[in-house]
Design a protein around this motif. Structure first.
Motif, PDB file in Angstrom:
ATOM      1  N   ALA A  86       0.823  -1.208   0.000  1.00  0.00           N
ATOM      2  CA  ALA A  86       0.000   0.000   0.000  1.00  0.00           C
ATOM      3  C   ALA A  86       0.861   1.264   0.000  1.00  0.00           C
ATOM      4  CB  ALA A  86      -0.939  -0.004   1.204  1.00  0.00           C
ATOM      5  N   SER A  87       1.913   1.282   0.798  1.00  0.00           N
ATOM      6  CA  SER A  87       2.765   2.473   0.839  1.00  0.00           C
ATOM      7  C   SER A  87       3.521   2.661  -0.473  1.00  0.00           C
ATOM      8  CB  SER A  87       3.743   2.400   2.015  1.00  0.00           C
ATOM      9  OG  SER A  87       4.626   1.303   1.889  1.00  0.00           O
ATOM     10  N   SER A  88       3.790   1.567  -1.175  1.00  0.00           N
ATOM     11  CA  SER A  88       4.489   1.695  -2.457  1.00  0.00           C
ATOM     12  C   SER A  88       3.644   2.452  -3.477  1.00  0.00           C
ATOM     13  CB  SER A  88       4.856   0.305  -3.002  1.00  0.00           C
ATOM     14  OG  SER A  88       3.724  -0.362  -3.557  1.00  0.00           O
ATOM     15  N   LEU A  89       2.317   2.341  -3.366  1.00  0.00           N
ATOM     16  CA  LEU A  89       1.434   3.067  -4.270  1.00  0.00           C
ATOM     17  C   LEU A  89       1.546   4.574  -4.060  1.00  0.00           C
ATOM     18  CD1 LEU A  89      -1.781   0.853  -3.971  1.00  0.00           C
ATOM     19  CD2 LEU A  89      -0.008   0.751  -5.735  1.00  0.00           C
ATOM     20  N   LEU A  90       1.817   4.974  -2.822  1.00  0.00           N
ATOM     21  CA  LEU A  90       1.964   6.398  -2.513  1.00  0.00           C
ATOM     22  C   LEU A  90       3.373   6.894  -2.803  1.00  0.00           C
ATOM     23  CD1 LEU A  90       0.049   6.520   0.898  1.00  0.00           C
ATOM     24  CD2 LEU A  90      -0.763   7.358  -1.306  1.00  0.00           C
ATOM     25  N   ASP A  91       4.354   6.018  -2.638  1.00  0.00           N
ATOM     26  CA  ASP A  91       5.748   6.433  -2.771  1.00  0.00           C
ATOM     27  C   ASP A  91       6.286   6.292  -4.189  1.00  0.00           C
ATOM     28  OD1 ASP A  91       5.637   6.843  -0.045  1.00  0.00           O
ATOM     29  OD2 ASP A  91       6.521   4.893   0.454  1.00  0.00           O
ATOM     30  N   GLY A  92       5.494   5.682  -5.083  1.00  0.00           N
ATOM     31  CA  GLY A  92       5.953   5.504  -6.450  1.00  0.00           C
ATOM     32  C   GLY A  92       7.118   4.552  -6.578  1.00  0.00           C
ATOM     33  N   ARG A  93       7.109   3.496  -5.784  1.00  0.00           N
ATOM     34  CA  ARG A  93       8.191   2.513  -5.846  1.00  0.00           C
ATOM     35  C   ARG A  93       7.599   1.122  -6.059  1.00  0.00           C
ATOM     36  NH1 ARG A  93       7.921  -0.365  -1.276  1.00  0.00           N
ATOM     37  NH2 ARG A  93       6.922   0.613   0.522  1.00  0.00           N
ATOM     38  N   ARG A  94       8.473   0.178  -6.295  1.00  0.00           N
ATOM     39  CA  ARG A  94       8.064  -1.215  -6.507  1.00  0.00           C
ATOM     40  C   ARG A  94       8.102  -1.951  -5.178  1.00  0.00           C
ATOM     41  NH1 ARG A  94      10.843  -6.070  -8.446  1.00  0.00           N
ATOM     42  NH2 ARG A  94       9.498  -7.234  -9.892  1.00  0.00           N
ATOM     43  N   PRO A  95       7.015  -2.600  -4.775  1.00  0.00           N
ATOM     44  CA  PRO A  95       7.051  -3.335  -3.508  1.00  0.00           C
ATOM     45  C   PRO A  95       7.926  -4.568  -3.621  1.00  0.00           C
ATOM     46  CG  PRO A  95       4.991  -3.770  -4.652  1.00  0.00           C
ATOM     47  CD  PRO A  95       5.700  -2.694  -5.438  1.00  0.00           C
ATOM     48  N   SER A  96       8.245  -5.128  -2.474  1.00  0.00           N
ATOM     49  CA  SER A  96       9.074  -6.327  -2.434  1.00  0.00           C
ATOM     50  C   SER A  96       8.353  -7.503  -3.097  1.00  0.00           C
ATOM     51  CB  SER A  96       9.387  -6.677  -0.981  1.00  0.00           C
ATOM     52  OG  SER A  96       9.831  -7.998  -0.853  1.00  0.00           O
ATOM     53  N   PRO A  97       9.037  -8.287  -3.922  1.00  0.00           N
ATOM     54  CA  PRO A  97       8.416  -9.503  -4.475  1.00  0.00           C
ATOM     55  C   PRO A  97       7.908 -10.436  -3.385  1.00  0.00           C
ATOM     56  CG  PRO A  97      10.451  -9.006  -5.626  1.00  0.00           C
ATOM     57  CD  PRO A  97      10.391  -8.069  -4.469  1.00  0.00           C
ATOM     58  N   ALA A  98       8.622 -10.492  -2.248  1.00  0.00           N
ATOM     59  CA  ALA A  98       8.179 -11.355  -1.153  1.00  0.00           C
ATOM     60  C   ALA A  98       6.814 -10.914  -0.618  1.00  0.00           C
ATOM     61  CB  ALA A  98       9.218 -11.350  -0.034  1.00  0.00           C
ATOM     62  N   SER A  99       6.575  -9.606  -0.562  1.00  0.00           N
ATOM     63  CA  SER A  99       5.286  -9.105  -0.089  1.00  0.00           C
ATOM     64  C   SER A  99       4.172  -9.507  -1.049  1.00  0.00           C
ATOM     65  CB  SER A  99       5.326  -7.575   0.035  1.00  0.00           C
ATOM     66  OG  SER A  99       6.249  -7.169   1.019  1.00  0.00           O
ATOM     67  N   VAL A 100       4.422  -9.340  -2.334  1.00  0.00           N
ATOM     68  CA  VAL A 100       3.412  -9.694  -3.337  1.00  0.00           C
ATOM     69  C   VAL A 100       3.146 -11.194  -3.314  1.00  0.00           C
ATOM     70  CG1 VAL A 100       2.894  -9.703  -5.805  1.00  0.00           C
ATOM     71  CG2 VAL A 100       3.981  -7.701  -4.767  1.00  0.00           C
ATOM     72  N   ASN A 101       4.196 -11.979  -3.220  1.00  0.00           N
ATOM     73  CA  ASN A 101       4.029 -13.440  -3.194  1.00  0.00           C
ATOM     74  C   ASN A 101       3.226 -13.886  -1.980  1.00  0.00           C
ATOM     75  OD1 ASN A 101       5.488 -13.681  -5.556  1.00  0.00           O
ATOM     76  ND2 ASN A 101       7.422 -14.136  -4.522  1.00  0.00           N
ATOM     77  N   LEU A 102       3.494 -13.276  -0.821  1.00  0.00           N
ATOM     78  CA  LEU A 102       2.772 -13.662   0.393  1.00  0.00           C
ATOM     79  C   LEU A 102       1.293 -13.323   0.277  1.00  0.00           C
ATOM     80  CD1 LEU A 102       2.753 -14.761   3.272  1.00  0.00           C
ATOM     81  CD2 LEU A 102       3.244 -12.432   4.068  1.00  0.00           C
ATOM     82  N   VAL A 103       0.979 -12.137  -0.213  1.00  0.00           N
ATOM     83  CA  VAL A 103      -0.428 -11.744  -0.367  1.00  0.00           C
ATOM     84  C   VAL A 103      -1.132 -12.679  -1.345  1.00  0.00           C
ATOM     85  CG1 VAL A 103      -1.971  -9.941  -1.246  1.00  0.00           C
ATOM     86  CG2 VAL A 103      -0.093  -9.349   0.304  1.00  0.00           C
ATOM     87  N   ASN A 104      -0.493 -12.995  -2.452  1.00  0.00           N
ATOM     88  CA  ASN A 104      -1.091 -13.913  -3.420  1.00  0.00           C
ATOM     89  C   ASN A 104      -1.306 -15.303  -2.811  1.00  0.00           C
ATOM     90  OD1 ASN A 104      -1.230 -12.008  -5.452  1.00  0.00           O
ATOM     91  ND2 ASN A 104       0.742 -12.571  -6.338  1.00  0.00           N
ATOM     92  N   GLU A 105      -0.333 -15.764  -2.039  1.00  0.00           N
ATOM     93  CA  GLU A 105      -0.441 -17.080  -1.408  1.00  0.00           C
ATOM     94  C   GLU A 105      -1.595 -17.120  -0.406  1.00  0.00           C
ATOM     95  OE1 GLU A 105       2.125 -19.721   1.811  1.00  0.00           O
ATOM     96  OE2 GLU A 105       3.178 -18.302   0.514  1.00  0.00           O
TER      97      GLU A 105
END
Length: 215
Positions: A86-105
């Motif tokens: 969520a903070s990456s959407l405000l900061d204009g950066r790419r979130p960690s792949p580990a964060s995305v993988n965990l949410v998807n899992e």
């Protein structure tokens, strides 16, 4: 490397440790269980009692027999991933792949479908239909975050509290004036009080200056 950002000095009051249920979405309410990010996070959901209070506040009921410590660990991990995304959407950066993988899992299990049952006079939710096994509860929260990221109108309403101490992530209301603070009663009033103190201090200093220069 530069020095890590420092949080403004402020007291940790009982109110600061209160659970927040006003972030505008289920997943952001989870993120808000750790206050004062990204510097010096303040834990608001650190034990079984607080876990039960949070679940009750967001309308999630764990199925009987769940392990509070295990669920807390899972929710804390999901909370960190949700904050990163969520903070990456405000900061204009790419979130960690580990964060995305965990949410998807965690979003993969299908939450149980709610059910109704007839009564002699009306209709009601079927007993036990709202009870969520741990994987289903985590899935509901993870799917809410995915819905937030997927919905352009919700993404546009995502913001961060202007208070340097708070920095809570929340959704602005869909209509009306955007909020500068997470809560006018909390950070808004604190900011106004601080501004008043600064103005008063500047006025007092201005009054003393001519006196100090007189002979």
């Amino acid at each position: 490397m530069g020095a890590a950002p420092q949080a403004p000095r402020t007291r940790v009051t009982a109110r600061a440790r209160d659970l927040r249920f006003d972030a505008g979405s289920l997943s952001l309410n989870l993120v808000a269980t750790a206050g004062r990010r990204p510097v010096g996070p303040l834990e608001r959901m650190g034990d079984a009692e607080r876990l039960a209070a949070w679940c009750g506040g967001v309308g999630l009921t764990p199925a009987p027999g769940y392990d509070p410590d295990a669920l807390l660990r899972s929710l804390h991990a999901l909370r960190d991933a949700a904050y990163d995304i969520a903070s990456s959407l405000l900061d204009g950066r790419r979130p960690s792949p580990a964060s995305v993988n965990l949410v998807n899992e965690l979003a993969a299990p299908e939450p149980p479908a709610p059910r109704l049952e007839l009564t002699p006079d009306s209709v009601r939710p079927a007993p036990g239909s709202a009870l969520l096994p741990e994987d289903a509860l985590l899935s509901v929260v993870a799917r809410d975050l995915i819905d937030l990221v997927s919905d352009a109108s919700r993404r546009e309403r995502l913001t961060r509290c202007a208070s340097e101490v708070c920095r809570m992530l929340y959704l602005n209301p869909p209509s009306g004036r955007p909020r500068q603070w997470c809560s006018m009663r909390r950070c808004g009033n604190n900011a106004k009080a601080a501004a008043h103190r600064r103005r008063k201090a500047a006025t007092d200093e201005g009054r003393r200056a001519p006196e100090s220069g007189s002979t």
